[in-house]
Design an enzyme around this catalytic site. Structure first.
Site, mmCIF file in Angstrom:
data_model
loop_
_atom_site.group_PDB
_atom_site.id
_atom_site.type_symbol
_atom_site.label_atom_id
_atom_site.label_comp_id
_atom_site.label_asym_id
_atom_site.label_seq_id
_atom_site.Cartn_x
_atom_site.Cartn_y
_atom_site.Cartn_z
ATOM 1 N N ASN A 239 -3.030 -23.891 27.442
ATOM 2 C CA ASN A 239 -1.619 -23.287 27.650
ATOM 3 C C ASN A 239 -1.531 -22.618 26.780
ATOM 4 O O ASN A 239 -1.903 -22.352 25.818
ATOM 5 C CB ASN A 239 -1.131 -25.394 27.265
ATOM 6 C CG ASN A 239 -1.533 -25.463 26.247
ATOM 7 O OD1 ASN A 239 -2.847 -25.557 25.700
ATOM 8 N ND2 ASN A 239 -0.555 -26.387 25.344
ATOM 9 N N GLU B 85 2.175 -21.256 25.121
ATOM 10 C CA GLU B 85 3.987 -21.953 24.241
ATOM 11 C C GLU B 85 4.119 -20.247 24.717
ATOM 12 O O GLU B 85 3.839 -19.318 24.038
ATOM 13 C CB GLU B 85 3.515 -23.008 23.253
ATOM 14 C CG GLU B 85 3.257 -23.905 23.697
ATOM 15 C CD GLU B 85 3.237 -24.826 23.006
ATOM 16 O OE1 GLU B 85 3.894 -25.203 21.529
ATOM 17 O OE2 GLU B 85 2.869 -26.498 23.527
ATOM 18 N N ASN B 86 5.845 -20.483 24.275
ATOM 19 C CA ASN B 86 6.474 -19.139 23.636
ATOM 20 C C ASN B 86 7.506 -20.322 23.069
ATOM 21 O O ASN B 86 8.069 -21.320 23.099
ATOM 22 C CB ASN B 86 7.189 -18.989 24.809
ATOM 23 C CG ASN B 86 7.783 -17.438 24.774
ATOM 24 O OD1 ASN B 86 9.124 -18.022 24.867
ATOM 25 N ND2 ASN B 86 6.781 -16.899 25.512
ATOM 26 N N ALA B 87 7.991 -19.373 22.061
ATOM 27 C CA ALA B 87 9.289 -19.482 21.006
ATOM 28 C C ALA B 87 10.546 -20.008 21.843
ATOM 29 O O ALA B 87 11.323 -20.999 21.682
ATOM 30 C CB ALA B 87 9.695 -18.309 20.452
ATOM 31 N N CYS C 290 1.635 -24.019 31.575
ATOM 32 C CA CYS C 290 0.542 -25.093 31.045
ATOM 33 C C CYS C 290 -0.789 -24.746 31.308
ATOM 34 O O CYS C 290 -0.974 -23.419 31.776
ATOM 35 C CB CYS C 290 0.793 -26.426 32.342
ATOM 36 S SG CYS C 290 2.447 -27.011 32.157
ATOM 37 N N GLU D 33 -3.032 -25.743 32.574
ATOM 38 C CA GLU D 33 -3.809 -25.810 34.547
ATOM 39 C C GLU D 33 -3.058 -24.894 35.077
ATOM 40 O O GLU D 33 -4.234 -24.163 36.413
ATOM 41 C CB GLU D 33 -3.379 -27.008 35.238
ATOM 42 C CG GLU D 33 -3.585 -28.666 35.228
ATOM 43 C CD GLU D 33 -2.808 -28.752 33.795
ATOM 44 O OE1 GLU D 33 -2.307 -28.234 32.463
ATOM 45 O OE2 GLU D 33 -2.489 -30.184 34.011
ATOM 46 N N CYS E 56 1.264 -31.929 34.624
ATOM 47 C CA CYS E 56 2.857 -31.869 34.541
ATOM 48 C C CYS E 56 3.497 -32.198 36.059
ATOM 49 O O CYS E 56 2.131 -31.525 36.662
ATOM 50 C CB CYS E 56 3.758 -31.182 33.385
ATOM 51 S SG CYS E 56 3.657 -30.104 34.960
ATOM 52 N N CYS F 159 2.825 -28.549 37.609
ATOM 53 C CA CYS F 159 1.086 -28.660 38.074
ATOM 54 C C CYS F 159 0.480 -28.956 38.898
ATOM 55 O O CYS F 159 -0.316 -28.534 40.177
ATOM 56 C CB CYS F 159 0.722 -28.375 37.072
ATOM 57 S SG CYS F 159 0.844 -27.442 35.678
HETATM 58 N N1 THU Z 1 1.032 -29.433 28.741
HETATM 59 C C1 THU Z 1 0.262 -28.456 29.635
HETATM 60 O O1 THU Z 1 -0.864 -27.259 29.636
HETATM 61 N N2 THU Z 1 -0.520 -29.039 30.849
HETATM 62 C C2 THU Z 1 0.341 -29.941 31.276
HETATM 63 O O2 THU Z 1 -0.280 -30.477 32.792
HETATM 64 C C3 THU Z 1 1.500 -31.091 30.779
HETATM 65 C C4 THU Z 1 1.368 -30.132 29.799
HETATM 66 C C5 THU Z 1 1.747 -28.245 27.729
HETATM 67 C C6 THU Z 1 2.822 -27.587 27.872
HETATM 68 C C7 THU Z 1 3.145 -27.515 26.432
HETATM 69 O O3 THU Z 1 1.915 -26.855 25.841
HETATM 70 C C8 THU Z 1 2.562 -29.251 25.895
HETATM 71 O O4 THU Z 1 1.346 -29.002 27.041
HETATM 72 C C9 THU Z 1 3.398 -30.138 25.574
HETATM 73 O O5 THU Z 1 4.210 -30.353 26.734
#
Ligand code: THU
Length: 128
Positions: free
Chosen positions: A42, A44-46, A53, A55, A86, A89
């Site tokens: 994963n 992330e971004n500000a 994600c 996946e 999620c 995904c």
């Molecule tokens: N996240 C994933 O990488 N995959 C998922 O299927 C669920 C959530 C990440 C996104 C975010 O960076 C962190 O988990 C919290 O939601």
């Protein structure tokens, strides 16, 4: 490669997660139909909705390399026993015909879930 080995590889991919906001580090391994493997973590971004994600990164990397059919996606999370994909995904998995998802199932255990249980009655390419 065994399910446990794929899960371990997903956990290693999670070590590259960029997750300074949630600190929830996820890794994913895509196994294409021909056996080739692609990793994601994963990112992330500000601006939170811009987060990717693990996946999605792994599936996108595989697709960009020409993969059109995916057998398995393994998902590992450094900070949780099991991380279920999620909804977004899961929908990405439908597109490339994912057959099963491997997740953690507590210390030392993994679970292989048939895709029909992950996202039953899905909308996909055949729906159009
Ligand atoms: N996240 C994933 O990488 N995959 C998922 O299927 C669920 C959530 C990440 C996104 C975010 O960076 C962190 O988990 C919290 O939601």
């Amino acid at each position: 490669m065994s399910d446990a080995d794929l899960y371990a590889e997903a956990m290693r991919a999670a070590e590259n997660a960029y997750a300074p906001y949630s600190e929830y580090r996820v890794g994913a391994i895509v196994v294409a139909e021909d056996g080739s493997r692609f990793a994601g973590a994963n990112v992330e971004n500000a601006a939170f909705p811009s987060t990717l994600c693990a996946e999605a990164v792994a599936i996108g990397t595989a697709a960009a390399a020409g993969v059109r059919s995916i057998d398995t996606v393994a998902v590992g999370c450094l900070d949780d026993d099991a991380c279920m994909p999620c909804g977004n995904c899961r929908q990405m998995m439908v597109e490339f015909g994912v057959k099963r998802v491997i997740v953690g199932a507590g210390p030392g255990a993994v679970r292989s879930i048939p895709f029909e249980e992950v996202l039953p009655d899905s909308f996909g390419p055949d729906s159009l």
